[in-house]
Design a protein around this motif. Structure first.
Motif, PDB file in Angstrom:
ATOM      1  N   TRP A 218       0.800  -1.227   0.000  1.00 49.80           N
ATOM      2  CA  TRP A 218       0.000   0.000   0.000  1.00 49.80           C
ATOM      3  C   TRP A 218       0.837   1.284   0.000  1.00 49.80           C
ATOM      4  CZ3 TRP A 218      -0.760   3.939   3.708  1.00 49.80           C
ATOM      5  CH2 TRP A 218      -1.815   4.804   3.432  1.00 49.80           C
ATOM      6  N   PRO A 219       2.018   1.334   0.629  1.00 48.90           N
ATOM      7  CA  PRO A 219       2.787   2.592   0.585  1.00 48.90           C
ATOM      8  C   PRO A 219       3.090   3.105  -0.817  1.00 48.90           C
ATOM      9  CG  PRO A 219       3.650   1.194   2.311  1.00 48.90           C
ATOM     10  CD  PRO A 219       2.633   0.371   1.573  1.00 48.90           C
TER      11      PRO A 219
ATOM     12  N   TYR B 211       9.674   1.605  -0.139  1.00 46.24           N
ATOM     13  CA  TYR B 211       9.980   2.930  -0.681  1.00 46.24           C
ATOM     14  C   TYR B 211      10.478   2.830  -2.119  1.00 46.24           C
ATOM     15  CZ  TYR B 211       9.622   4.902   4.042  1.00 46.24           C
ATOM     16  OH  TYR B 211       9.170   5.322   5.267  1.00 46.24           O
ATOM     17  N   SER B 212       9.935   1.899  -2.876  1.00 48.89           N
ATOM     18  CA  SER B 212      10.466   1.669  -4.221  1.00 48.89           C
ATOM     19  C   SER B 212      10.358   2.911  -5.100  1.00 48.89           C
ATOM     20  CB  SER B 212       9.733   0.491  -4.879  1.00 48.89           C
ATOM     21  OG  SER B 212       8.325   0.691  -4.821  1.00 48.89           O
ATOM     22  N   VAL B 213       9.219   3.606  -5.069  1.00 46.81           N
ATOM     23  CA  VAL B 213       9.064   4.803  -5.896  1.00 46.81           C
ATOM     24  C   VAL B 213      10.087   5.856  -5.497  1.00 46.81           C
ATOM     25  CG1 VAL B 213       7.489   6.661  -6.541  1.00 46.81           C
ATOM     26  CG2 VAL B 213       6.610   4.342  -6.267  1.00 46.81           C
ATOM     27  N   TYR B 214      10.260   6.053  -4.189  1.00 49.25           N
ATOM     28  CA  TYR B 214      11.228   7.037  -3.696  1.00 49.25           C
ATOM     29  C   TYR B 214      12.666   6.626  -4.048  1.00 49.25           C
ATOM     30  CZ  TYR B 214       7.302   8.813  -0.945  1.00 49.25           C
ATOM     31  OH  TYR B 214       6.087   9.327  -0.543  1.00 49.25           O
TER      32      TYR B 214
ATOM     33  N   GLN C 203      15.268   8.704  -6.288  1.00 46.86           N
ATOM     34  CA  GLN C 203      16.553   9.138  -5.722  1.00 46.86           C
ATOM     35  C   GLN C 203      17.720   8.678  -6.580  1.00 46.86           C
ATOM     36  OE1 GLN C 203      16.621  11.016  -2.990  1.00 46.86           O
ATOM     37  NE2 GLN C 203      18.823  11.108  -2.554  1.00 46.86           N
ATOM     38  N   ALA C 204      17.580   7.485  -7.201  1.00 48.59           N
ATOM     39  CA  ALA C 204      18.644   6.963  -8.067  1.00 48.59           C
ATOM     40  C   ALA C 204      18.680   7.650  -9.423  1.00 48.59           C
ATOM     41  CB  ALA C 204      18.474   5.458  -8.255  1.00 48.59           C
ATOM     42  N   LYS C 205      17.682   8.528  -9.669  1.00 51.39           N
ATOM     43  CA  LYS C 205      17.605   9.304 -10.915  1.00 51.39           C
ATOM     44  C   LYS C 205      17.550   8.406 -12.151  1.00 51.39           C
ATOM     45  CE  LYS C 205      19.932  13.429  -9.079  1.00 51.39           C
ATOM     46  NZ  LYS C 205      19.937  12.994  -7.686  1.00 51.39           N
ATOM     47  N   VAL C 206      16.769   7.321 -12.036  1.00 48.18           N
ATOM     48  CA  VAL C 206      16.592   6.452 -13.201  1.00 48.18           C
ATOM     49  C   VAL C 206      15.793   7.200 -14.261  1.00 48.18           C
ATOM     50  CG1 VAL C 206      16.701   4.348 -11.828  1.00 48.18           C
ATOM     51  CG2 VAL C 206      14.488   5.412 -12.248  1.00 48.18           C
ATOM     52  N   GLU C 207      16.059   6.871 -15.519  1.00 49.22           N
ATOM     53  CA  GLU C 207      15.448   7.603 -16.626  1.00 49.22           C
ATOM     54  C   GLU C 207      14.134   6.975 -17.070  1.00 49.22           C
ATOM     55  OE1 GLU C 207      18.370   8.057 -19.669  1.00 49.22           O
ATOM     56  OE2 GLU C 207      19.933   8.649 -18.251  1.00 49.22           O
TER      57      GLU C 207
ATOM     58  N   ASN D 279      11.850   1.272   7.998  1.00 45.35           N
ATOM     59  CA  ASN D 279      10.806   2.044   7.319  1.00 45.35           C
ATOM     60  C   ASN D 279      10.720   3.467   7.840  1.00 45.35           C
ATOM     61  OD1 ASN D 279       9.983  -0.032   5.608  1.00 45.35           O
ATOM     62  ND2 ASN D 279       8.538  -0.860   7.091  1.00 45.35           N
ATOM     63  N   TYR D 280      10.952   3.633   9.149  1.00 47.71           N
ATOM     64  CA  TYR D 280      10.850   4.983   9.712  1.00 47.71           C
ATOM     65  C   TYR D 280      12.087   5.825   9.394  1.00 47.71           C
ATOM     66  CZ  TYR D 280      10.192   8.835  12.940  1.00 47.71           C
ATOM     67  OH  TYR D 280      10.054  10.096  13.465  1.00 47.71           O
ATOM     68  N   THR D 281      13.232   5.186   9.318  1.00 47.55           N
ATOM     69  CA  THR D 281      14.479   5.955   9.177  1.00 47.55           C
ATOM     70  C   THR D 281      14.999   6.032   7.754  1.00 47.55           C
ATOM     71  OG1 THR D 281      15.853   3.989   9.633  1.00 47.55           O
ATOM     72  CG2 THR D 281      15.177   5.335  11.524  1.00 47.55           C
ATOM     73  N   PHE D 282      14.448   5.251   6.825  1.00 46.29           N
ATOM     74  CA  PHE D 282      15.067   5.155   5.502  1.00 46.29           C
ATOM     75  C   PHE D 282      15.162   6.509   4.808  1.00 46.29           C
ATOM     76  CE2 PHE D 282      14.699   4.520   0.874  1.00 46.29           C
ATOM     77  CZ  PHE D 282      15.916   3.898   0.658  1.00 46.29           C
ATOM     78  N   LEU D 283      14.066   7.265   4.755  1.00 44.94           N
ATOM     79  CA  LEU D 283      14.114   8.570   4.080  1.00 44.94           C
ATOM     80  C   LEU D 283      15.099   9.509   4.759  1.00 44.94           C
ATOM     81  CD1 LEU D 283      10.336   9.219   3.254  1.00 44.94           C
ATOM     82  CD2 LEU D 283      12.148   8.382   1.734  1.00 44.94           C
TER      83      LEU D 283
END
Length: 484
Positions: A60-61, A299-302, A306-310, A424-428
């Protein structure tokens, strides 16, 4: 009590022999046999599919980026995102402390039934929440029932499966889990966040209906001295023509020698054959949570952003879910031929190498870092799906000895939730301070340690009955099937 159980076993063995003779004429026709086989298959598939509502909670995230953009009813900040992702784990930390004893009190089937109905209600509460606090309330409710399902699911699945097919069955549940993650990612991409949140209520209600026809775990029934019910459960699971007397006698003998109270389980943990497998599996669960799993799935979308994939991060996430599903399918259909140990050892090694090289490309700003990182992160995902993802859960049902399985299962769920909450809480916050590249390099270390543990200490469980596996740690030579 022990004498009563043994007497019951002897009398039931005689009854079952006569009953089998009486039923042979009724069950002898091919049509009836095929019908019975189809019913047993439906019952088994129903239990396997319990993992669908479990993992829809975890996928769901993926809707959260859209939820952040929707400010019509309330505003969701980055801090809210961290809490909404991690609240499932932090609630699980507390629930798992009493979920194991509650499992032993209620039985696996009843615990599953009691969790599924409120789970559907909590999904709908989140989907139609007009206020942020109601969204949090629904997420907390999902966390409670998800922990109960996680605690009951693997023991129930292991205890209703045959030793020959237990690996395939358990790995098939991981296929459903991977499919659930993919479904969640696709819902997040193609729907707005409210419909994407409402849809997961439907499978909860369907599985709830089908679970009423699933028999209770025969192992649990024997532990409660409900011998005749255990015999009927085994007949429904193995087939009316199957002679279940030997298996029932083994269960009764094992239950007579083992007590399942909290104090007795703590005492049993002092024995090497019980404490060692619990400790090894606990270490694997701890390390697995810090090896990059949260970055890839919560956090796959994030992470892709962050990896700046094209490529659109949502599309990357769907590809990630599809590749993970492929890994689980390969694992399911080969795990009973190759074994658990090669898969989990090789998988953790490849996962470690993937995040290490990907991280180094990002840290050193090497040419092609975007595409290399994307490719290697997808290699991580398929490797995770082959071994380090599904097999630790399989080991809960297979490797944890019967005398301590309720407490051991609760401990693994506790560890899974504690590690999940921390990451999950600290990753970002971590990637904002260390950057994604260095974070991935650090993630490689736990994966390499898991590889060493598997090679040095973890035994193979393929093809062994639950009764045989209770003795696997009594001598060191039991670390491979050929020497046991």
């Amino acid at each position: 009590m022990q004498r009563l159980r043994l007497d019951s076993a002897e009398s039931l063995a005689a009854k079952m022999t006569q009953s089998s003779k009486n039923e042979e004429e009724i069950q002898g026709s091919p049509e009836v046999g095929c019908c019975n086989h189809a019913i047993r298959l439906v019952l088994l598939v129903t239990v396997i599919c319990i993992t669908l509502p479990i993992n829809l909670v975890l996928s769901w995230p993926a809707v959260l980026p859209k939820l952040e953009e929707d400010t019509e009813d309330f505003t969701v900040t980055k801090e809210d995102v961290s809490w909404l992702v991690s609240v499932v784990s932090i609630i699980g930390i507390f629930v798992s402390t009493f979920a194991g004893p509650l499992l032993e009190l209620l039985g696996p089937k009843r615990m599953v039934l009691l969790a599924l109905l409120p789970k559907a209600a909590f999904w709908l509460l989140i989907a139609f929440a007009p206020y942020l606090f109601l969204l949090y309330l629904g997420r907390v409710g999902l966390a409670f029932v998800n922990c109960f399902l996680c605690t009951a699911f693997q023991p129930l699945l292991a205890e209703i499966s045959t030793p020959e097919k237990r690996g395939l069955v358990a790995a098939s549940s991981e296929i459903v889990a991977a499919a659930a993650m993919l479904i969640g990612y696709m819902l997040a991409h193609f729907l707005s966040w409210r419909p994407a949140t409402a849809v997961p209520a439907a499978p909860c209600l369907l599985i709830l209906l089908l679970m009423y026809f699933v028999p209770e775990s025969p192992y649990w029934l024997v532990r409660k001295n409900r011998i005749e019910e255990a015999e009927r459960s085994l007949r429904r699971l193995r087939g009316p023509k199957c002679d279940v007397s030997d298996q029932l006698n083994s269960m009764i003998t094992a239950a007579s020698n083992n007590k399942t109270s909290i104090s007795s389980q703590i005492m049993q943990l002092k024995k090497r054959e019980n404490g060692m497998p619990v400790f090894l599996l606990w270490v694997i669960f701890v390390l697995r949570e810090y090896g990059g799993k949260s970055a890839m799935f919560s956090y796959s979308v994030y992470t892709f952003h962050q990896a700046k994939v094209e490529v659109d991060p949502f599309i990357c996430t769907i590809i990630l879910g599809a590749i993970r599903l492929v890994g689980h399918v390969i694992s399911a259909f080969t795990i009973d031929y190759v074994g658990r140990k090669p898969f989990i050892g090789g998988s953790s090694l490849v996962c470690g190498l993937s995040v290490l090289v990907s991280g180094l490309f990002l840290v050193l700003d090497l040419p092609g870092k975007s595409w290399v990182s994307l490719g290697l992160l997808l290699v991580y995902v398929i490797s995770y799906g082959l071994g380090i993802g599904p097999i630790p859960w399989v080991y809960i049902g297979e490797l944890l000895p019967t005398p301590v399985r309720p407490m051991g299962s609760s401990l693994m769920v506790f560890t899974y939730n504690l590690g999940g909450f921390v990451m999950n809480y600290t990753f970002l916050k971590i990637i904002s301070r260390l950057d994604l590249g260095l974070t991935l390099v650090i993630f490689s270390v736990p994966n390499f340690i898991i590889t060493l543990i598997v090679i040095l200490w973890l035994p193979e469980t393929r093809g062994r009955s639950l009764e045989e596996l209770q003795d696997v740690f009594r001598n060191k030579s039991a670390s491979s099937p050929e020497t046991s």
